[in-house]
Scaffold this motif. Structure first.
Motif: not given
Lengths: 110, 113
Positions: A8-13, A89-94, A103-105
């Motif tokens: 998700p875009a934001t998460l509170v845990q 947290y960011l996911c990326a690919w190359s 877009s990050g979480t």
């Protein structure tokens, strides 16, 4: 076209709860996939990278794990979150050259 | 051991003036360099890159300069605009490391109107 989805875009845990962040890539095959974290006021820290299904390399020992069950799917997990896991947290690919980032979480552990 | 360093955590520039962001690296195997721009709560986006066979690459208001002997690169933005306010990351890769990028710590640029 090649796109990357992260949610998700934001998460509170709460502390001690599990975590699962998902990242999927479209429009490419056999990408190299990455998980990064940006802690508050700090740079990008490489957490995990994967060059193929089931192939995970960890860059920093920590409370997190990653899995790649499918070619275009990369999952970041934790069994028990710590306060120090808070961050962006960011996911990326190359494929060749640079990265394309998701877009990050924003994860806040309370 | 940081292989890519951005020694200025922040930079403030007046609108219309030049912004110069600096980056130093230590790994002589790096042969490809990139700059990314990041707004808050968004993923970084690619801005401009340069191969080690060049010493300059220009794209509109953005120019990247590479000094291989000094292991130094810089990003010039001219003229600077308020919309350029963001965190800028320098990154580098080595041909023998596949596509892996090593990032600097970032520089927060603030362009004042």
């Amino acid at each position: 076209s090649q796109t990357i989805h992260q949610w998700p875009a934001t998460l509170v845990q709460p502390v001690g709860s599990p975590l699962s962040l998902e990242c999927t890539v479209e429009g490419t095959s056999n990408p190299n996939l990455y998980w990064y974290r940006q802690a508050a006021g700090r740079g990008l820290q490489l957490l995990f990278y994967s060059v193929g299904i089931g192939q995970i390399s960890s860059e920093v020992p920590q409370n997190l794990s990653a899995s790649r069950p499918q070619d275009r799917q990369f999952i970041l997990s934790s069994k028990k979150l710590l306060l120090s896991d808070s961050g962006f947290y960011l996911c990326a690919w190359s494929v060749r050259g640079g990265y394309t980032f998701g877009s990050g979480t924003r994860l806040t552990v309370v | 051991d940081q292989q890519v360093k951005q020694n200025s955590p922040s930079l403030s520039v007046q609108e219309g003036r030049i912004s110069i962001l600096n980056c130093d690296y230590t790994n002589s195997m790096f042969d490809y360099f990139l700059w990314y721009k990041k707004y808050p709560a968004e993923g970084p986006t690619f801005l401009i890159s340069i191969s080690s066979i060049k010493d300059k690459n220009e794209d509109g208001r953005f120019t990247v300069f590479l000094n291989k002997s000094a292991k130094h690169l810089s990003l010039h933005i001219v003229p600077s605009q308020p919309g350029d306010s963001a965190v800028y990351f320098c990154a580098a890769s080595a041909g023998n490391a596949g596509n892996m990028l090593t990032f600097g710590g970032g520089t927060r640029l603030m362009v004042k109107p």
